[in-house]
Design a protein around this motif. Structure first.
Motif, PDB file in Angstrom:
ATOM      1  N   UNK A 271     -12.488  -1.925  -6.971  1.00 13.69           N
ATOM      2  CA  UNK A 271     -11.077  -1.596  -6.712  1.00 13.69           C
ATOM      3  C   UNK A 271     -10.723  -1.633  -5.223  1.00 13.69           C
ATOM      4  N   UNK A 272     -11.232  -2.653  -4.530  1.00 18.98           N
ATOM      5  CA  UNK A 272     -10.954  -2.804  -3.092  1.00 18.98           C
ATOM      6  C   UNK A 272      -9.450  -2.867  -2.847  1.00 18.98           C
ATOM      7  N   UNK A 273      -8.770  -3.728  -3.593  1.00 20.74           N
ATOM      8  CA  UNK A 273      -7.359  -3.956  -3.311  1.00 20.74           C
ATOM      9  C   UNK A 273      -6.441  -2.959  -4.025  1.00 20.74           C
ATOM     10  N   UNK A 274      -6.958  -2.240  -4.951  1.00 16.86           N
ATOM     11  CA  UNK A 274      -6.223  -1.071  -5.439  1.00 16.86           C
ATOM     12  C   UNK A 274      -6.030  -0.102  -4.276  1.00 16.86           C
ATOM     13  N   UNK A 275      -7.055  -0.017  -3.447  1.00 16.16           N
ATOM     14  CA  UNK A 275      -7.025   0.858  -2.276  1.00 16.16           C
ATOM     15  C   UNK A 275      -6.176   0.251  -1.152  1.00 16.16           C
ATOM     16  N   UNK A 288       1.672  -4.962 -10.848  1.00 16.10           N
ATOM     17  CA  UNK A 288       0.318  -5.271 -11.299  1.00 16.10           C
ATOM     18  C   UNK A 288      -0.617  -5.531 -10.124  1.00 16.10           C
ATOM     19  N   UNK A 289      -0.066  -5.531  -8.914  1.00 17.40           N
ATOM     20  CA  UNK A 289      -0.865  -5.766  -7.707  1.00 17.40           C
ATOM     21  C   UNK A 289      -1.923  -4.679  -7.578  1.00 17.40           C
ATOM     22  N   UNK A 290      -3.172  -5.094  -7.499  1.00 20.33           N
ATOM     23  CA  UNK A 290      -4.281  -4.156  -7.362  1.00 20.33           C
ATOM     24  C   UNK A 290      -4.797  -3.593  -8.664  1.00 20.33           C
ATOM     25  N   UNK A 291      -4.138  -3.883  -9.788  1.00 17.61           N
ATOM     26  CA  UNK A 291      -4.599  -3.405 -11.088  1.00 17.61           C
ATOM     27  C   UNK A 291      -5.815  -4.203 -11.557  1.00 17.61           C
ATOM     28  N   UNK A 292      -6.609  -3.632 -12.469  1.00 18.34           N
ATOM     29  CA  UNK A 292      -7.806  -4.324 -12.953  1.00 18.34           C
ATOM     30  C   UNK A 292      -7.459  -5.428 -13.943  1.00 18.34           C
ATOM     31  N   UNK A 293      -8.436  -6.317 -14.218  1.00 13.63           N
ATOM     32  CA  UNK A 293      -8.223  -7.324 -15.256  1.00 13.63           C
ATOM     33  C   UNK A 293      -8.232  -6.653 -16.627  1.00 13.63           C
ATOM     34  N   UNK A 294      -7.728  -7.310 -17.647  1.00 15.29           N
ATOM     35  CA  UNK A 294      -7.336  -8.731 -17.638  1.00 15.29           C
ATOM     36  C   UNK A 294      -5.889  -8.973 -17.223  1.00 15.29           C
ATOM     37  N   UNK A 295      -5.064  -7.945 -17.225  1.00 17.76           N
ATOM     38  CA  UNK A 295      -3.644  -8.156 -16.960  1.00 17.76           C
ATOM     39  C   UNK A 295      -3.245  -7.898 -15.511  1.00 17.76           C
ATOM     40  N   UNK A 296      -4.118  -7.225 -14.761  1.00 17.47           N
ATOM     41  CA  UNK A 296      -3.781  -6.899 -13.383  1.00 17.47           C
ATOM     42  C   UNK A 296      -4.152  -8.003 -12.408  1.00 17.47           C
ATOM     43  N   UNK A 297      -3.867  -7.751 -11.150  1.00 19.69           N
ATOM     44  CA  UNK A 297      -4.210  -8.675 -10.076  1.00 19.69           C
ATOM     45  C   UNK A 297      -5.139  -7.952  -9.102  1.00 19.69           C
ATOM     46  N   UNK A 378     -14.348   6.325  -9.049  1.00 20.07           N
ATOM     47  CA  UNK A 378     -15.288   6.357 -10.156  1.00 20.07           C
ATOM     48  C   UNK A 378     -14.627   6.301 -11.520  1.00 20.07           C
ATOM     49  N   UNK A 379     -13.421   6.849 -11.625  1.00 18.04           N
ATOM     50  CA  UNK A 379     -12.761   6.911 -12.933  1.00 18.04           C
ATOM     51  C   UNK A 379     -12.284   5.546 -13.423  1.00 18.04           C
ATOM     52  N   UNK A 380     -12.009   4.615 -12.494  1.00 20.07           N
ATOM     53  CA  UNK A 380     -11.514   3.290 -12.899  1.00 20.07           C
ATOM     54  C   UNK A 380     -12.499   2.170 -12.561  1.00 20.07           C
ATOM     55  N   UNK A 381     -13.618   2.527 -11.978  1.00 20.20           N
ATOM     56  CA  UNK A 381     -14.522   1.509 -11.423  1.00 20.20           C
ATOM     57  C   UNK A 381     -14.946   0.474 -12.456  1.00 20.20           C
ATOM     58  N   UNK A 382     -15.386   0.903 -13.633  1.00 22.20           N
ATOM     59  CA  UNK A 382     -15.913  -0.032 -14.624  1.00 22.20           C
ATOM     60  C   UNK A 382     -14.860  -1.025 -15.110  1.00 22.20           C
ATOM     61  N   UNK A 383     -13.615  -0.696 -14.986  1.00 27.66           N
ATOM     62  CA  UNK A 383     -12.555  -1.622 -15.388  1.00 27.66           C
ATOM     63  C   UNK A 383     -12.541  -2.860 -14.486  1.00 27.66           C
ATOM     64  N   UNK A 384     -12.951  -2.672 -13.253  1.00 25.66           N
ATOM     65  CA  UNK A 384     -13.032  -3.787 -12.310  1.00 25.66           C
ATOM     66  C   UNK A 384     -14.405  -4.464 -12.361  1.00 25.66           C
ATOM     67  N   UNK A 385     -15.431  -3.654 -12.536  1.00 20.75           N
ATOM     68  CA  UNK A 385     -16.809  -4.122 -12.378  1.00 20.75           C
ATOM     69  C   UNK A 385     -17.310  -4.895 -13.591  1.00 20.75           C
ATOM     70  N   UNK A 386     -16.737  -4.653 -14.737  1.00 20.31           N
ATOM     71  CA  UNK A 386     -17.204  -5.279 -15.971  1.00 20.31           C
ATOM     72  C   UNK A 386     -17.082  -6.808 -15.878  1.00 20.31           C
ATOM     73  N   UNK A 387     -18.156  -7.487 -16.330  1.00 23.16           N
ATOM     74  CA  UNK A 387     -18.153  -8.951 -16.347  1.00 23.16           C
ATOM     75  C   UNK A 387     -18.823  -9.405 -17.633  1.00 23.16           C
ATOM     76  N   UNK A 388     -18.045  -9.958 -18.524  1.00 25.26           N
ATOM     77  CA  UNK A 388     -18.541 -10.387 -19.831  1.00 25.26           C
ATOM     78  C   UNK A 388     -18.878 -11.878 -19.766  1.00 25.26           C
TER      79      UNK A 388
END
Length: 405
Positions: A271-275, A288-297, A378-388
Motif C-alpha cells: 500500500x505504498x501509494x495508498x499512503x 480509486x487512486x491508491x485502492x487495492x486490486x482488482x478494482x483499485x489503482x 497491516x489491516x489492508x496489506x494482504x489485499x495488495x500483496x496477494x498474487x494469484x
C-alpha cells in the motif's frame, strides 16, 4: 669486452706470423666475432618479440572495449562498451525491426535488449550477491532460438564496470544462447538525462544527495531520447531479481500491448501509494487512486519494465507529460510528493492516463517486501500483496529474502 680482448691479442701477434698464417688467424677471429654477435642478436630478437606479444596480450586483456569472454559454442562473443556515443550507437544498432519482437542486426540476428543499473556495485557486497542470483538464474532458465541474441546493457561507473566484467565471465560461462554485453557510462548518460528530468526530480526524489535523487534513476522515463533510434524495444530490470522462467518469454509480452500503450509494468504490491496519495484520497473519498486490486489503482513497481521506445517516441501524449509544466500540474492535482524516482512518475501519470500502460501479470514481478505491513497498514496489506498465478520472476525488494526453488 671479452671479444675485443681476444681480437687484440690475436692482432698483437700478427707480426710474427707469415701472411698465410695471418689470413687464417684473421678468418678465425672474424668467425668468433660473428658467432657471438649474431647469436646475441637472435636472442635479443626472440626476447623482444616475446615482450611485445606479452605486452599486446596484456593490453588486449585489459582494454575497455575488449571481449569479456568468448563461449566457443556460440558464434557471437561478448562485447564491452566504453563510454561514448559511437560505441553505444554501434552496440545498439539494429536493422529490419520485426514489430513487437526484438531488433535485428544487419547480419539477420534477432536481438533482445535488457538493461540493468549497475552503479556502486563495487562498494556493496549485498548488490554483488544479488547480481549473482539474478544472472545465474537468468542463465539457468534462458533459452533463445537460432539466430537470436540477448543483448545485456549495464549502466555503470568505471569501478563497478571492471568488477562486472570479471563477474560476468563466471556467470555467463554456462549460457546456451548467444549474447552480447554493453556497458554504458553513467556520467555520460546522466549528462544527457538531466535537462529532461530535472523538473521532475523535486517531485519524485527523497531529497538532495539521496539515491533516487540522481537523474540516472529516471533513465526509463526518457530512455527513448537517450538511446539511438535504431533501438526500439528494451526491458529494464532491477538487480534484486530471481528468474524462474525463460527471460525470452518476457519479451513476448510486448505482443499484448494495446494500441496506445508505451510501457509494460506490474502493479505495486504494497500500500505504498495508498499512503503517498493520502491527501488526495482525503479530499476525494470516492476515488480509486491508491485502492487495492482488482478494482483499485495501487500504482506501479518499476522492478521489471517493458519499454517500447518506438512507441514512446511516437506518442505525443507521453512526451507532453514530460514537460515541466505538465509534471507540476499533475503533481499539484494529485497532491503528490514521492521518493521512488521513475516509479512515482509512472504511477502518477498512470492515474490520469492508464491507456499508456500495459499491466503485466503480478507473476512477472512478484515483489516480496512486506515493510508496509508493519508500518500502519497491516489491516489492508494482504489485499495488495496477494498474487494469484504462476511466479515467473521473484523481486527481493527492500532486501527481502528470495525463496529457493
Amino acid at each position: 669486452m671479452g671479444i675485443l680482448r681476444l681480437v687484440a691479442r690475436i692482432m698483437g701477434r700478427i707480426s710474427t706470423f707469415r701472411s698465410y698464417q695471418f689470413v687464417l688467424l684473421l678468418a678465425a677471429a672474424l668467425a668468433v666475432v660473428a658467432f657471438y654477435y649474431f647469436g646475441s642478436e637472435r636472442q635479443n630478437f626472440s626476447s623482444t618479440t616475446k615482450r611485445i606479444k606479452h605486452t599486446q596480450a596484456s593490453h588486449n586483456a585489459n582494454r575497455n572495449d575488449a571481449d569479456l569472454t568468448v563461449d566457443t559454442r556460440l558464434s557471437h562473443p561478448v562485447g564491452s562498451e566504453e563510454q561514448g556515443e559511437e560505441e553505444r550507437d554501434e552496440g545498439g544498432e539494429s536493422k529490419g525491426l520485426r514489430p513487437r519482437k526484438g531488433d535485428s542486426d544487419r547480419a539477420g540476428d534477432q536481438r533482445y535488449h535488457a538493461l540493468m543499473m549497475f552503479t556502486k556495485v563495487d562498494k556493496s557486497r549485498s548488490l554483488q550477491d544479488k547480481f549473482r542470483v539474478a544472472m545465474l538464474s537468468m542463465v539457468q532458465h534462458g533459452h533463445f532460438m537460432e539466430g537470436e541474441v540477448l543483448v545485456l546493457h549495464f549502466v555503470s561507473d568505471q569501478a563497478s564496470k571492471e568488477l562486472g566484467e570479471r563477474m560476468l565471465q563466471e556467470f555467463l560461462l554456462d549460457a546456451t544462447f548467444k549474447y552480447e554485453v554493453l556497458f554504458h557510462d553513467v556520467v555520460a548518460l546522466t549528462q544527457k538525462l538531466f535537462p529532461i528530468v530535472e523538473a521532475m526530480q523535486k517531485h519524485f526524489s527523497a531529497g538532495s544527495g539521496a539515491y533516487y535523487s540522481d537523474a540516472i534513476f529516471f533513465l526509463s522515463v526518457a530512455m527513448h531520447h537517450i538511446m539511438p533510434e535504431s533501438l526500439t524495444r528494451i526491458v529494464q530490470l532491477d538487480l534484486d531479481l530471481k528468474y524462474r522462467t525463460n527471460i525470452r518469454d518476457l519479451f513476448q509480452e510486448f505482443d499484448q500491448f494495446p494500441p496506445e500503450a508505451v510501457i509494460g509494468i506490474a502493479r505495486e504490491m504494497q500500500p505504498v501509494y495508498r499512503h503517498t496519495f493520502w491527501q488526495y484520497r482525503k479530499e476525494n473519498p470516492q476515488t480509486r487512486v491508491g485502492d487495492p486490486p482488482p478494482d483499485g489503482r495501487p500504482g506501479f513497481n518499476s522492478g521489471v519494465m517493458l519499454l517500447d521506445l518506438g512507441a514512446m517516441r511516437d506518442s505525443a501524449l507521453y512526451n507532453q507529460l514530460l514537460e515541466p509544466s505538465n509534471v507540476a500540474k499533475l503533481a499539484d492535482q494529485y497532491r503528490f510528493r514521492g521518493h521512488l524516482g521513475d516509479q512515482d512518475f509512472f504511477t502518477m501519470i498512470g492515474m490520469e492516463h492508464p491507456e499508456l500502460f500495459y499491466s503485466l501479470a503480478c507473476g512477472w514481478n512478484r515483489q516480496l517486501c512486506t515493510w508496509w505491513r508493519d508500518h500502519g497498514y497491516g489491516d489492508v496489506f494482504q489485499m495488495y500483496y496477494r498474487c494469484v498465478g504462476r511466479v515467473y520472476i521473484y523481486h527481493g525488494n527492500c532486501n527481502s529474502p528470495i525463496p529457493d526453488d
